[in-house]
Design a protein around this motif. Structure first.
Motif, short mmCIF file in Angstrom:
data_model
loop_
_atom_site.label_atom_id
_atom_site.label_comp_id
_atom_site.label_asym_id
_atom_site.label_seq_id
_atom_site.Cartn_x
_atom_site.Cartn_y
_atom_site.Cartn_z
N GLY A 155 0.80 -1.21 0.00
CA GLY A 155 0.00 0.00 0.00
C GLY A 155 0.83 1.26 0.00
O GLY A 155 0.39 2.32 0.45
N GLY A 156 2.04 1.17 -0.53
CA GLY A 156 2.96 2.31 -0.57
C GLY A 156 4.32 1.92 -0.02
O GLY A 156 4.51 0.81 0.50
N VAL A 157 5.27 2.83 -0.13
CA VAL A 157 6.64 2.56 0.30
C VAL A 157 7.17 3.75 1.09
O VAL A 157 6.97 4.90 0.69
N ASP A 158 7.83 3.46 2.20
CA ASP A 158 8.47 4.51 3.00
C ASP A 158 9.99 4.50 2.86
O ASP A 158 10.63 5.54 2.99
N ALA A 159 10.57 3.33 2.63
CA ALA A 159 12.03 3.23 2.52
C ALA A 159 12.41 2.03 1.66
O ALA A 159 11.70 1.02 1.63
N VAL A 160 13.53 2.17 0.95
CA VAL A 160 14.09 1.13 0.10
C VAL A 160 15.56 0.96 0.45
O VAL A 160 16.26 1.95 0.68
N ALA A 161 16.01 -0.28 0.49
CA ALA A 161 17.44 -0.54 0.71
C ALA A 161 17.97 -1.45 -0.38
O ALA A 161 17.32 -2.44 -0.75
N PHE A 162 19.14 -1.12 -0.90
CA PHE A 162 19.85 -1.97 -1.85
C PHE A 162 21.00 -2.65 -1.11
O PHE A 162 21.81 -1.99 -0.46
N THR A 163 21.07 -3.98 -1.23
CA THR A 163 22.12 -4.75 -0.59
C THR A 163 22.52 -5.89 -1.50
O THR A 163 22.04 -6.02 -2.63
N GLY A 164 23.43 -6.76 -1.03
CA GLY A 164 23.97 -7.81 -1.88
C GLY A 164 25.09 -7.26 -2.75
O GLY A 164 25.26 -6.03 -2.89
N GLY A 165 25.85 -8.15 -3.38
CA GLY A 165 27.01 -7.72 -4.15
C GLY A 165 26.69 -6.71 -5.23
O GLY A 165 27.41 -5.72 -5.43
N MET A 166 25.58 -6.93 -5.96
CA MET A 166 25.21 -6.02 -7.04
C MET A 166 24.50 -4.79 -6.49
O MET A 166 24.77 -3.66 -6.91
N GLY A 167 23.60 -4.98 -5.55
CA GLY A 167 22.86 -3.85 -5.01
C GLY A 167 23.74 -2.87 -4.27
O GLY A 167 23.52 -1.65 -4.32
N PHE A 227 7.09 8.00 -9.52
CA PHE A 227 5.66 8.01 -9.19
C PHE A 227 5.37 7.35 -7.84
O PHE A 227 4.35 7.61 -7.22
N LEU A 228 6.32 6.52 -7.37
CA LEU A 228 6.22 5.92 -6.04
C LEU A 228 6.95 6.74 -4.98
O LEU A 228 6.94 6.39 -3.81
N GLY A 229 7.62 7.81 -5.42
CA GLY A 229 8.43 8.60 -4.51
C GLY A 229 9.85 8.11 -4.39
O GLY A 229 10.62 8.60 -3.56
N ILE A 230 10.24 7.14 -5.23
CA ILE A 230 11.58 6.56 -5.19
C ILE A 230 12.47 7.31 -6.18
O ILE A 230 12.27 7.22 -7.40
N GLU A 231 13.43 8.06 -5.66
CA GLU A 231 14.35 8.84 -6.48
C GLU A 231 15.75 8.73 -5.89
O GLU A 231 15.92 8.53 -4.69
#
Length: 365
Positions: A285-297, A313-317
């Motif tokens: 129902g929406g996103v507040d935070a995103v994390a990139f992890t792992g060797g590629m992330g 459009f999701l607020g992810i920039e």
């Protein structure tokens, strides 16, 4: 109690030896592992001065069907690993090999396994059920399980510390094996991987999502099921898309040199990740935070930029300068972004250590 944590990846071996105070006294890692027994023997040789004091050996294990959580690796647990080996051919057989190798090398030392599926055990029936014939889930264990549980659990806990107001999180574990997990209030809600670690996003050499009737089509054209399964687990994914390699480092270098197959593979991978983020955002129902992890992330600014392109459009920039400069823990979103975006090194070993200590304490209580 000193605990040795052994983390066997599909192409890697990592280990850490923790003292009573949870301080890592020894760490090691090997990438592109082709001889697991040799890598384990090298680890044991390096740890020889400490082995007499090891009180438990902990493993991250992958697929045991309904056997999940953190358990002693007894006959029931290893039997479950064997039963689901065909569903996780790049993971369960090497883990069984590592478990037996260390059981012989350290007789009498308790062996503990934390199943990757454990973090996802609370999914709703709607999230975990496959639309297969009635009775197949009970008979064959056919349902969605989710994987990379230790990594996603660590990211959920660390993001909660860094962004205490964020309730809806996306953990993007991108590496030789990749999955994205939707997390609400610290609990897994859904993820890209379903029945097996072959599903979801394209992996380094594994296919990702595939219409089940593609196998029927191959069989009708003379390709045996075992042959198809072996190829889809070792010649597909980024390797198949690029016609070159499944390793991000090779692909980014080849892309810089003008290799069209490498460039296409990276674009296709980013597209799959971007589409998955959209679907999992809907589940939350929406996103507040995103994390990139792992060797590629964690290490590819270009891949992060390609994935996030079009997600405003999701607020992810992303802030381009922060993204390029990111090293270790780093916030890579603009200050005024609606969604906090982070690059976070994961620590699966730390999760395994905690779960192992908890299991041993419960056993002694």
């Amino acid at each position: 109690m000193t605990v040795l944590v052994v983390n066997v990846g599909s192409t890697s071996l990592k280990y850490a030896l923790y003292a009573d105070d949870d301080r890592a006294v020894e760490r090691g890692a090997a990438a592109r592992v082709t001889d697991l027994a040799g890598a384990l023997d090298e680890m044991l040789a390096l740890l020889q001065p400490h082995l007499a004091g090891v009180g438990a050996i902990a493993f991250k294990v992958v697929h045991g069907g309904e056997v999940t959580g953190c358990v002693y690796l007894d006959d029931d647990a290893t039997g479950a690993l064997r039963r689901f080996a065909a569903a996780a051919p790049a993971h369960n057989p090497p883990y069984l090999q590592a478990i037996e190798h260390l059981r012989l090398a350290a007789p009498g030392v308790p062996l503990v396994g934390s199943f990757e599926t454990g973090f996802h055990a609370g999914w709703t029936p709607e999230a975990r059920t496959l639309a297969v014939p009635a009775g197949w889930e009970e008979r064959y264990g056919l349902r969605r399980y989710g994987f990379h549980g230790a990594s996603h659990r660590f990211i959920a806990e660390r993001l909660a510390e860094l962004e205490p107001g964020a309730r809806r999180l996306l953990s993007c574990h991108l590496g030789g094996s990749s999955s994205i997990c939707a997390i609400r209030d610290g609990a897994s809600v859904d993820a890209t991987m379903g029945f097996s670690p072959q599903s979801g996003l394209p992996q380094a050499e594994r296919v990702g999502d595939l219409d089940a009737f593609a196998i029927a089509h191959l069989a009708a054209n003379g390709v045996g099921v075992e042959e198809a399964a072996a190829a889809l687990a070792s010649e597909a994914g980024l390797r198949g898309l690029s016609g070159l390699s499944g390793d991000l480092r090779d692909l980014e270098a080849a892309e810089a040199g003008g290799h069209e197959g490498a460039a296409f593979a990276l674009r296709a991978y980013a597209y799959a990740a971007r589409k998955a983020i959209g679907g999992l955002a809907a589940a939350l129902g929406g996103v507040d935070a995103v994390a990139f992890t792992g060797g590629m992330g964690e290490h590819s600014a270009g891949l992060r930029a390609c994935i996030c392109d079009g997600l405003a459009f999701l607020g992810i920039e992303l802030d381009p300068e922060r993204n390029e400069a990111a090293a270790g823990e780093a916030r890579v979103a603009p200050d005024d972004a609606r969604v906090a975006v982070w690059v976070l090194p994961t620590d699966e070993e730390r999760i395994l250590l905690r779960q192992t200590r908890e299991l041993l304490l419960e056993d002694r209580a």
